[in-house]
Design a protein around this motif. Structure first.
Motif, PDB file in Angstrom:
ATOM      1  N   GLY A  27       0.753  -1.139   0.071  1.00 47.65           N
ATOM      2  CA  GLY A  27      -0.039   0.011   0.043  1.00 47.65           C
ATOM      3  C   GLY A  27       0.883   1.302   0.026  1.00 47.65           C
ATOM      4  N   SER A 143      -3.156   8.204   1.260  1.00 47.51           N
ATOM      5  CA  SER A 143      -2.531   7.091   0.864  1.00 47.51           C
ATOM      6  C   SER A 143      -3.445   5.784   0.366  1.00 47.51           C
ATOM      7  N   ASN A 145      -3.605   2.734   1.685  1.00 52.88           N
ATOM      8  CA  ASN A 145      -3.873   2.221   2.741  1.00 52.88           C
ATOM      9  C   ASN A 145      -5.045   2.895   3.259  1.00 52.88           C
ATOM     10  N   LEU A 147      -7.472   0.713   5.101  1.00 52.54           N
ATOM     11  CA  LEU A 147      -7.913  -0.327   6.199  1.00 52.54           C
ATOM     12  C   LEU A 147      -8.683   0.200   7.152  1.00 52.54           C
TER      13      LEU A 147
END
Length: 263
Positions: A27, A143, A145, A147
């Motif tokens: 990521g 970004s 990422n 999650l």
């Protein structure tokens, strides 16, 4: 569909990205979602400035090409005058391990898609599964990422809501999983400051320029708000409920849509 890959247009079926690209394995990268209207990319300079700032934080060199032109070329290749563009920049291929290569070769991908239908006012909950780390440098970076946002969005779906408000580790409002939050409280239009974990959104900046104030907010503030709306690069979305409390005032959001081009 045609997309931009590294330095040229390619057909979707011919696009190839290495399985060792750090964007895939870790990521390790950034993205921007941009709105296309009348063949023009809205707020292009603001998006590119945020991309450059994020690339500086991560230490990813920007491609040596005209990104604005590449975005427009990609839209034109897909015969789109109105729609959504996504620019993704990764650090590129790297060896195993977390430490990046000393001289990265970034991967750039630009895709284009038609605009979706207008969304109804959103129903929000306050996420219980995850918190925003306002002290992390990544709080200011768009970004790859996502999650934390994915976990919170799954929670929202389980609770019958469209999105979730993320609090930071000090119980202050940061943003939702995909948007900045604005609220009308005691007649004032306010939004969380970036210091509390709010992403510096391009539409957020446009609303701030119309007289909104950035100040800390908590869940109690949202519970007292007369109106709440969300902002993203794709527009301004009113909120119809938060934690089960119905909201029926959409005045500020409507006024700002009329004043801000592309809102």
């Amino acid at each position: 569909m045609k997309l931009w890959l590294v330095d040229r247009l390619v057909e979707e079926e011919a696009a190839r990205i290495s399985p060792f690209d750090r964007g895939f394995t870790l990521g390790d990268g950034l993205f921007e979602t941009l709105r296309l209207a009348g063949g023009a990319v809205l707020r292009l300079d603001a998006h590119l400035a945020r991309l450059a700032a994020g690339a500086g934080v991560l230490g990813i060199p920007l491609p040596a090409l005209d990104l604005g032109a590449a975005l427009v070329v990609t839209a034109q290749a897909n015969q789109l005058a109105d729609g959504v563009l996504r620019l993704t920049l990764t650090r590129g291929v790297g060896p195993r391990g977390v430490l990046p290569p000393a001289v990265p070769t970034p991967t750039l991908v630009i895709t284009a898609a038609p605009a979706g239908p207008a969304l109804p006012p959103a129903r929000l909950v306050i996420a219980q599964t995850t918190r925003r780390n306002a002290r992390s440098p990544l709080a200011q970076v768009k970004s790859l990422n996502y999650l934390d946002g994915i976990l919170a969005r799954q929670e929202a779906a389980r609770r019958g809501a469209d999105d979730a408000v993320l609090l930071n580790t000090e119980d202050r409002v940061a943003e939702t999983t995909i948007a900045n939050v604005f609220a009308v409280i005691d007649g004032a239009l306010v939004t969380p400051p970036v210091a509390d974990g709010a992403l510096p959104g391009v539409m957020r900046a446009a609303v701030l320029s119309e007289g909104a104030e950035a100040r800390p907010l908590d869940a109690f503030d949202l519970a007292q708000a007369d109106e709440i709306f969300l902002t993203s690069a794709l527009g301004i979305r009113s909120v119809s409920a938060i934690e089960g409390r119905a909201l029926s005032v959409f005045t500020a959001a409507a006024r700002l849509r009329a004043r801000i081009a592309g809102a």
